[in-house]
Design a protein around this motif. Structure first.
Motif, PDB file in Angstrom:
ATOM      1  N   LEU A 134       1.232  -1.252  -0.016  1.00  0.00           N
ATOM      2  CA  LEU A 134      -0.066   0.480  -0.277  1.00  0.00           C
ATOM      3  C   LEU A 134       0.922   1.301  -0.119  1.00  0.00           C
ATOM      4  CD1 LEU A 134      -2.480  -0.576   2.477  1.00  0.00           C
ATOM      5  CD2 LEU A 134      -2.981  -1.354  -0.256  1.00  0.00           C
ATOM      6  N   VAL A 135       1.963   1.408   1.215  1.00  0.00           N
ATOM      7  CA  VAL A 135       2.141   2.367   0.924  1.00  0.00           C
ATOM      8  C   VAL A 135       3.198   2.373  -0.453  1.00  0.00           C
ATOM      9  CG1 VAL A 135       4.891   3.231   1.657  1.00  0.00           C
ATOM     10  CG2 VAL A 135       3.113   2.034   3.025  1.00  0.00           C
ATOM     11  N   ASP A 136       4.032   1.712  -1.076  1.00  0.00           N
ATOM     12  CA  ASP A 136       4.541   1.534  -2.174  1.00  0.00           C
ATOM     13  C   ASP A 136       3.233   2.024  -3.583  1.00  0.00           C
ATOM     14  OD1 ASP A 136       6.851   1.100  -1.615  1.00  0.00           O
ATOM     15  OD2 ASP A 136       6.588  -1.390  -1.459  1.00  0.00           O
ATOM     16  N   GLU A 137       2.014   1.778  -3.488  1.00  0.00           N
ATOM     17  CA  GLU A 137       1.152   2.238  -4.611  1.00  0.00           C
ATOM     18  C   GLU A 137       0.656   3.729  -4.477  1.00  0.00           C
ATOM     19  OE1 GLU A 137      -1.773   1.784  -7.548  1.00  0.00           O
ATOM     20  OE2 GLU A 137      -0.263   0.780  -6.613  1.00  0.00           O
ATOM     21  N   ARG A 138       0.956   4.222  -3.239  1.00  0.00           N
ATOM     22  CA  ARG A 138       0.946   5.645  -2.681  1.00  0.00           C
ATOM     23  C   ARG A 138       1.668   6.417  -3.357  1.00  0.00           C
ATOM     24  NH1 ARG A 138       1.608   7.559   3.504  1.00  0.00           N
ATOM     25  NH2 ARG A 138       3.592   7.027   3.076  1.00  0.00           N
ATOM     26  N   ASP A 139       2.569   6.328  -3.344  1.00  0.00           N
ATOM     27  CA  ASP A 139       4.448   6.714  -4.027  1.00  0.00           C
ATOM     28  C   ASP A 139       4.024   6.682  -5.316  1.00  0.00           C
ATOM     29  OD1 ASP A 139       5.269   6.785  -1.187  1.00  0.00           O
ATOM     30  OD2 ASP A 139       6.236   5.740  -1.371  1.00  0.00           O
ATOM     31  N   ARG A 140       3.754   5.523  -5.686  1.00  0.00           N
ATOM     32  CA  ARG A 140       4.111   5.373  -7.397  1.00  0.00           C
ATOM     33  C   ARG A 140       3.262   6.209  -8.163  1.00  0.00           C
ATOM     34  NH1 ARG A 140       0.938   3.038 -11.345  1.00  0.00           N
ATOM     35  NH2 ARG A 140      -0.268   2.235  -9.250  1.00  0.00           N
ATOM     36  N   LEU A 141       2.162   6.738  -7.085  1.00  0.00           N
ATOM     37  CA  LEU A 141       0.735   7.503  -7.257  1.00  0.00           C
ATOM     38  C   LEU A 141       1.236   8.620  -7.466  1.00  0.00           C
ATOM     39  CD1 LEU A 141      -2.677   7.405  -8.299  1.00  0.00           C
ATOM     40  CD2 LEU A 141      -3.013   7.549  -6.035  1.00  0.00           C
ATOM     41  N   ARG A 142       1.980   9.457  -6.425  1.00  0.00           N
ATOM     42  CA  ARG A 142       1.682  10.227  -6.708  1.00  0.00           C
ATOM     43  C   ARG A 142       3.247  10.677  -7.484  1.00  0.00           C
ATOM     44  NH1 ARG A 142       2.775  15.106  -2.576  1.00  0.00           N
ATOM     45  NH2 ARG A 142       3.982  16.028  -2.971  1.00  0.00           N
ATOM     46  N   ALA A 143       4.669   9.939  -8.011  1.00  0.00           N
ATOM     47  CA  ALA A 143       4.999   9.900  -8.805  1.00  0.00           C
ATOM     48  C   ALA A 143       4.736  10.063 -10.165  1.00  0.00           C
ATOM     49  CB  ALA A 143       6.750   8.782  -8.356  1.00  0.00           C
ATOM     50  N   GLY A 144       3.390   9.444 -10.443  1.00  0.00           N
ATOM     51  CA  GLY A 144       3.073   9.881 -11.519  1.00  0.00           C
ATOM     52  C   GLY A 144       1.736  10.904 -11.673  1.00  0.00           C
ATOM     53  N   SER A 145       1.740  11.621 -10.862  1.00  0.00           N
ATOM     54  CA  SER A 145       0.986  12.306 -11.022  1.00  0.00           C
ATOM     55  C   SER A 145       1.837  14.033 -11.314  1.00  0.00           C
ATOM     56  CB  SER A 145      -0.389  12.587  -9.529  1.00  0.00           C
ATOM     57  OG  SER A 145      -0.619  12.017  -9.079  1.00  0.00           O
ATOM     58  N   GLU A 146       2.366  13.940 -10.465  1.00  0.00           N
ATOM     59  CA  GLU A 146       3.913  14.792 -11.073  1.00  0.00           C
ATOM     60  C   GLU A 146       4.279  15.100 -12.070  1.00  0.00           C
ATOM     61  OE1 GLU A 146       5.994  14.060  -7.687  1.00  0.00           O
ATOM     62  OE2 GLU A 146       5.109  15.681  -6.427  1.00  0.00           O
ATOM     63  N   ALA A 147       4.528  13.556 -12.649  1.00  0.00           N
ATOM     64  CA  ALA A 147       5.318  13.459 -13.863  1.00  0.00           C
ATOM     65  C   ALA A 147       3.858  13.986 -15.208  1.00  0.00           C
ATOM     66  CB  ALA A 147       5.167  12.108 -14.323  1.00  0.00           C
ATOM     67  N   ASP A 148       2.683  13.845 -15.071  1.00  0.00           N
ATOM     68  CA  ASP A 148       2.073  14.437 -15.582  1.00  0.00           C
ATOM     69  C   ASP A 148       1.440  16.380 -15.169  1.00  0.00           C
ATOM     70  OD1 ASP A 148       1.316  11.768 -16.166  1.00  0.00           O
ATOM     71  OD2 ASP A 148      -1.054  11.541 -15.395  1.00  0.00           O
ATOM     72  N   LEU A 149       1.420  16.287 -14.284  1.00  0.00           N
ATOM     73  CA  LEU A 149       1.286  17.853 -14.166  1.00  0.00           C
ATOM     74  C   LEU A 149       3.282  18.455 -14.908  1.00  0.00           C
ATOM     75  CD1 LEU A 149       0.656  20.374 -12.314  1.00  0.00           C
ATOM     76  CD2 LEU A 149       1.633  19.717 -10.090  1.00  0.00           C
TER      77      LEU A 149
END
Length: 414
Positions: free
Chosen positions: A29-44
């Motif tokens: 679950l912790v890894d999934e949260r980090d992965r989602l934030r990193a992807g969102s920052e890349a899209d941003l």
């Protein structure tokens, strides 16, 4: 024991698997949260770059559609009071760069020239299914650990008791007292260990018994030639050399008697037939009497059983007859009589010598009224008193000394 160990291993493995699985779920679950934030920052970042070079709504919509966050409706661009995409913030309410907490997650805001770009990052928290699974795993692990502890406590305690009992028995091996007999064992392994210790103890006791019997046999074989040597030493006269020989022989006699007394007796209470022991010892003394011209008579009617070991009584007979040969000249007559009467057995040794001037002193250990060691009558006194009997030194009918030992007859209430 093998089944116990297997159960403990299974319980420990179950607890370990449950703990590892629950931990892996949380880490996932912790890894999934980090992965989602990193992807969102890349899209941003990609949309910021696009918004810096164009303000065309169609171009911005195409750019939003090409990103995962945009396709999920989490990306928006604010342009002069209008918004392209899905926004969760009031345009102009936040000054970039910013990170604003909103319901269900956070919103990252960045400036892109005159425009402002935002992306929503949903919060990833364990859901009810994940929490339920983790709780189930942890519960199963705790239950397995508790079951293992209960099984260990119930099954290891009797094994520990068995081992303590076997340890006590092992420590007793080699002592004079037999080791305690172990009770029923809780598991086959300790039962096998108990049987092995019992076999070892029996073999050790047998070896020790053989060793003592061998020492006793050797001592008895030494007694007769030693007695003859002591009598011969009495004829070598006086002087320092003769005295040293006599003292050495006396010391050897004392050591041999000590070995005989230390040797084990047969199983059960010590007892012997006085008449039979006298008959056996007279086989040696009668031959010596014939050699020295001493008339002798023996009167002994078996059975005359007393509570004394045969070896101890043989030492008494040898001591009394040795005194006769040592303190009377060749040719002096003597007689040995065994009488049983009214619960008592009397062993009487008479001689035709000069008698004993001081009977009380003669019965004292280490006090000699002649040229002996003074141990013979003391040994006889100790032996007869050990049976509850008495010893008397008197004047014999033959004219010399009479030593009369009165033993309590075995099995008699006298």
């Amino acid at each position: 024991m093998q089944r116990l160990v297997l159960r403990l291993i299974l319980a420990t493995a179950a607890a370990a698997v449950a703990a590892v699985t629950a931990t892996a779920l949380v880490v996932h679950l912790v890894d999934e949260r980090d992965r989602l934030r990193a992807g969102s920052e890349a899209d941003l970042a990609a949309l910021v770059s696009l918004a810096e070079v164009t303000s065309d709504r169609e171009a911005l919509l195409r750019g939003i559609a090409r990103t995962p966050a945009g396709r999920e409706g989490r990306l928006a661009v604010h342009l002069d009071g209008s918004t392209v995409g899905s926004s969760r913030l009031d345009p102009g309410a936040v000054v970039p760069p910013a990170e604003v907490a909103v319901g269900g997650g956070i919103v990252l805001v960045r400036a892109a020239g005159a425009a402002t770009v935002e992306v929503f990052v949903p919060g990833v928290a364990p859901g009810s299914a994940e929490l339920g699974l983790a709780a189930l795993l942890l519960g199963a692990g705790a239950l397995a650990a508790a079951a293992g502890a209960v099984v260990a406590a119930r099954r290891v305690r009797p094994v520990s008791t068995d081992l303590a009992e076997l340890t006590e028995g092992a420590a007793a091996i080699g002592h004079d007292d037999p080791p305690p007999v172990p009770g029923p064992m809780a598991v086959p392994e300790t039962a096998a260990l108990g049987a092995a210790l019992a076999s070892l103890s029996a073999r050790f006791a047998e070896a020790r018994s053989r060793e003592r019997k061998l020492a006793a046999d050797l001592s008895h074989r030494l007694r007769t030639p030693l007695t003859a040597l002591a009598l011969d030493a009495g004829g070598i006269g006086d002087g320092p050399a003769a005295e040293r020989v006599k003292q050495t022989i006396a010391s050897l006699e004392s050591d041999v008697n000590a070995l005989i007394r230390a040797a084990p007796t047969a199983d059960g209470p010590a007892r012997c037939d006085v008449a039979e022991v006298v008959r056996l010892r007279m086989g040696f003394w009668a031959a010596l009497a014939q050699h020295s011209g001493r008339p002798c008579t023996v009167t002994a009617e078996p059975p005359a059983v007393i509570a004394l070991a045969e070896d101890d009584l043989a030492a008494v007979v040898d001591a009394l007859l040795g005194n006769v040969f040592r303190h009377t000249p060749d040719g002096t007559a003597f007689a040995v009589t065994v009488v049983r009467h009214a619960g008592w057995v009397s062993l009487v040794v008479d001689d035709a010598g000069l008698g004993v001037a001081d009977p009380a002193a003669a019965l004292s250990r280490g006090v000699s009224t002649g040229d002996g060691t003074g141990l013979g009558l003391a040994i006889a006194r100790d032996a007869v008193e050990a049976t509850g009997g008495t010893i008397h030194v008197e004047r014999a009918a033959l004219g010399g000394a009479r030593v009369r030992l009165r033993f309590a007859e075995a099995g008699s209430s006298a």
